[in-house]
Enzyme design. Structure first.
Site, PDB file in Angstrom:
ATOM      1  N   GLY A  16      -2.945   6.192 -13.604  1.00 19.63           N
ATOM      2  CA  GLY A  16      -2.462   4.884 -13.126  1.00 19.63           C
ATOM      3  C   GLY A  16      -3.737   4.061 -13.225  1.00 19.63           C
ATOM      4  O   GLY A  16      -4.864   4.250 -13.568  1.00 19.63           O
ATOM      5  N   ASN A  38       2.107  12.788 -13.024  1.00 16.63           N
ATOM      6  CA  ASN A  38       3.551  12.881 -13.802  1.00 16.63           C
ATOM      7  C   ASN A  38       3.838  12.096 -14.450  1.00 16.63           C
ATOM      8  O   ASN A  38       5.129  11.952 -14.920  1.00 16.63           O
ATOM      9  CB  ASN A  38       4.456  13.155 -12.397  1.00 16.63           C
ATOM     10  N   SER A 142      -4.349   2.544   2.540  1.00 18.21           N
ATOM     11  CA  SER A 142      -4.507   1.163   2.117  1.00 18.21           C
ATOM     12  C   SER A 142      -4.713   0.255   3.656  1.00 18.21           C
ATOM     13  O   SER A 142      -4.520   0.754   4.701  1.00 18.21           O
ATOM     14  CB  SER A 142      -2.924   0.694   1.657  1.00 18.21           C
ATOM     15  N   THR A 144      -2.639  -1.842   4.382  1.00 19.78           N
ATOM     16  CA  THR A 144      -1.384  -1.850   5.072  1.00 19.78           C
ATOM     17  C   THR A 144      -1.217  -1.237   6.438  1.00 19.78           C
ATOM     18  O   THR A 144      -0.465  -1.546   7.229  1.00 19.78           O
ATOM     19  CB  THR A 144      -0.313  -1.538   4.065  1.00 19.78           C
ATOM     20  N   TYR A 167       6.718   2.456   2.622  1.00 14.67           N
ATOM     21  CA  TYR A 167       5.473   2.809   1.710  1.00 14.67           C
ATOM     22  C   TYR A 167       4.263   2.789   2.735  1.00 14.67           C
ATOM     23  O   TYR A 167       3.461   3.973   2.610  1.00 14.67           O
ATOM     24  CB  TYR A 167       5.359   1.731   0.812  1.00 14.67           C
ATOM     25  N   LYS A 171       1.380   6.126   4.033  1.00 10.96           N
ATOM     26  CA  LYS A 171       0.062   5.923   3.921  1.00 10.96           C
ATOM     27  C   LYS A 171      -0.547   6.252   5.437  1.00 10.96           C
ATOM     28  O   LYS A 171      -1.425   7.047   5.647  1.00 10.96           O
ATOM     29  CB  LYS A 171      -0.719   4.553   3.638  1.00 10.96           C
ATOM     30  N   TYR A 195      -7.931   0.768   0.891  1.00 12.26           N
ATOM     31  CA  TYR A 195      -8.149  -0.153  -0.027  1.00 12.26           C
ATOM     32  C   TYR A 195      -7.636  -1.577   0.602  1.00 12.26           C
ATOM     33  O   TYR A 195      -6.403  -1.594   1.032  1.00 12.26           O
ATOM     34  CB  TYR A 195      -7.456  -0.115  -1.288  1.00 12.26           C
ATOM     35  N   ASN A 197      -7.259  -5.445  -1.581  1.00 12.29           N
ATOM     36  CA  ASN A 197      -6.445  -5.887  -2.777  1.00 12.29           C
ATOM     37  C   ASN A 197      -7.085  -5.697  -4.026  1.00 12.29           C
ATOM     38  O   ASN A 197      -7.695  -6.757  -4.409  1.00 12.29           O
ATOM     39  CB  ASN A 197      -5.839  -7.344  -2.404  1.00 12.29           C
ATOM     40  N   ASN A 217       2.885  -7.682  -7.327  1.00  8.16           N
ATOM     41  CA  ASN A 217       1.612  -8.143  -6.482  1.00  8.16           C
ATOM     42  C   ASN A 217       1.113  -9.423  -7.330  1.00  8.16           C
ATOM     43  O   ASN A 217       1.537  -9.652  -8.391  1.00  8.16           O
ATOM     44  CB  ASN A 217       0.541  -7.120  -6.778  1.00  8.16           C
ATOM     45  N   VAL A 235       5.190 -18.884  -5.204  1.00  8.13           N
ATOM     46  CA  VAL A 235       4.029 -18.783  -4.142  1.00  8.13           C
ATOM     47  C   VAL A 235       4.810 -18.632  -2.893  1.00  8.13           C
ATOM     48  O   VAL A 235       5.806 -19.351  -2.305  1.00  8.13           O
ATOM     49  CB  VAL A 235       3.406 -20.112  -4.256  1.00  8.13           C
TER      50      VAL A 235
END
Ligand code: NAD
Ligand code: UD1
Length: 362
Positions: A16, A38, A142, A144, A167, A171, A195, A197, A217, A235
């Protein structure tokens, strides 16, 4: 380099976006690497003269590093297949666990898919690691997990668990599982990397972010408008309490981020136990600043329209990255213009990403 440092690194999700950049930095730092993926969100080219298809991102990593990268098309949910990889590579000493599903909106529609893939996949991996006596893991977490920031810049002591979508919760739950594992036995060492962004691309322009379908994103959306693949950017909100009213984020170059993983692996030498680090720059930019920066890097206009806020978005998020600098000796080096120039190099050389545009459709 010591012998223990030369142990092989298994990178899950290595085909990825973040995984492929991490694979390059690891190889360039002297680590042998094995990749497991995968391919649920990576591209296997079928137009190449290879009957089994080619993982284009990894093929390009091989071109950049001039090495052969062992790859296994394995789902983390398939325990026996994961075992086979550890059996075949008895020198795996570290795991960088990047694999996961990551689309926030999709996770709200398909929560069980996300809990199964991300949580059960991680449990399976940890169980197999234990079976094979591999106790060192770096995990892709993340920002997040911080939810709506209670203060800025966000440091690692900020409360976690405030995220509202499945999601983000995966995490948070995985972080908690790994923390419990480290509490249960001193054998385990884990570095949780939160992380901010990630954007940008390898300087070669050969690999970069390649979202399938409609990008969720900001950066891939802006760059696809700049290259003419999409008509305009929406936006999401211009009435936030920020200097220009649009959302502010801490964008970090993916190569800086990848180098953070190499620094994390080195931490295992100290038998570090559980460690948690933000990977960010400490600087926030607004959506409109990002639009301007890509216009400058590409020389193209990026059309946009102001739309309502996106549910679940926070106004401002940026990291306090000092702990990673102090304890990992890692600091983001690349600024906004370099990030945008690298994105543009990737996007303009590969307008359709890794896919070969045979009929112009995605
Ligand atoms: P990506 O989708 O490009 O990479 C993830 C890889 O994991 C893909 O190649 C996919 O095929 C693989 N994968 C997914 N489920 C798997 C499974 N069950 N078994 C084996 N492979 C599997 O995403 P990315 O942007 O490179 O993100 C990598 C990780 O970093 C993810 O865990 C993501 O949640 C996390 N993260 C990403 C961002 C971001 O903005 N990109 C921000 C914070 C955290
Ligand atoms: C999002 C996810 C986060 C995830 C991260 C990486 C949400 C609420 N958060 O973070 O959980 O870890 O991606 O996958 O989805 N924007 C636009 N127009 C767009 C896209 C984005 O204006 O088409 C704005 C957003 O409102 C935000 C900024 O750009 O202000 C950055 O958005 P994005 O790139 O999606 O990242 P995050 O929302 O920070």
């Amino acid at each position: 380099m010591t012998d223990s440092e030369k142990q092989c690194v298994l990178v899950t999700g290595g085909a990825g976006y973040i995984g492929s950049h991490t694979v390059i930095e690891l190889i360039q730092a002297g680590y042998p690497v094995v990749v497991l993926d995968n391919l649920v969100n990576s591209y296997k080219g079928t137009t190449q003269p290879n009957p089994n298809g080619v993982i284009v991102s990894l093929q390009r990593c091989e071109e950049i590093t001039k090495t052969t990268i062992p790859f296994y098309e394995v789902d983390l949910l398939d325990k026996d297949a994961v075992r086979q990889v550890f059996k075949k590579h008895g020198d795996i000493g570290f795991v960088i666990h990047i694999a996961g599903l990551k689309a926030v909106g999709e996770s709200c529609d398909l929560p069980l898919l996300y809990y199964n893939n991300n949580l059960v996949g991680t449990i399976t991996l940890l169980e197999v690691m234990k079976e094979f006596g591999v106790y060192n893991i770096v995990f892709s977490s993340s920002a997040t997990v911080y939810g709506d920031p209670q203060y800025l810049p966000i440091d690692e002591k900020h409360p976690v668990g405030g995220c509202t979508n499945p999601y983000g919760k995966t995490k948070y739950f995985i972080e908690e599982m790994i923390k419990d594992l480290c509490k249960s036995s001193k054998q385990w060492n884990a570095v949780l990397l939160r992380y901010f962004n990630p954007i940008g691309a390898h300087i070669s322009g050969l690999i970069g972010e390649d979202p399938q379908g409609h990008p969720n994103n900001l950066m891939p959306y802006i760059s696809q408008v700049a290259v003419g693949r999409r008509p305009e950017l929406s936006v999401f909100g211009s009435d936030y309490d920020t200097p220009d009213g649009t959302g502010v984020r801490d964008y970090i170059h993916v190569v800086d981020l990848a180098q953070g993983h190499v620094a994390a692996i080195k931490k295992f030498k100290e038998n570090c136990g559980l460690k948690v680090y933000n990977l960010g720059t400490g600087v926030g930019y607004s959506v409109l600043q990002m639009v301007k920066a890509v216009e400058k890097a590409s020389g193209n206009k990026v059309a946009y329209k102001i739309c309502p806020r996106r549910p679940g978005d926070v106004a401002i998020s940026y990291a306090n990255p000092e702990l990673a600098e102090r304890e990992l000796g890692w600091k983001a080096q690349k600024g906004l213009q370099e990030m945008c120039e690298d994105v543009w190099r990737w996007q303009s050389k590969n307008p359709m990403g890794f896919r070969i545009a045979e009929n112009g459709s995605e």
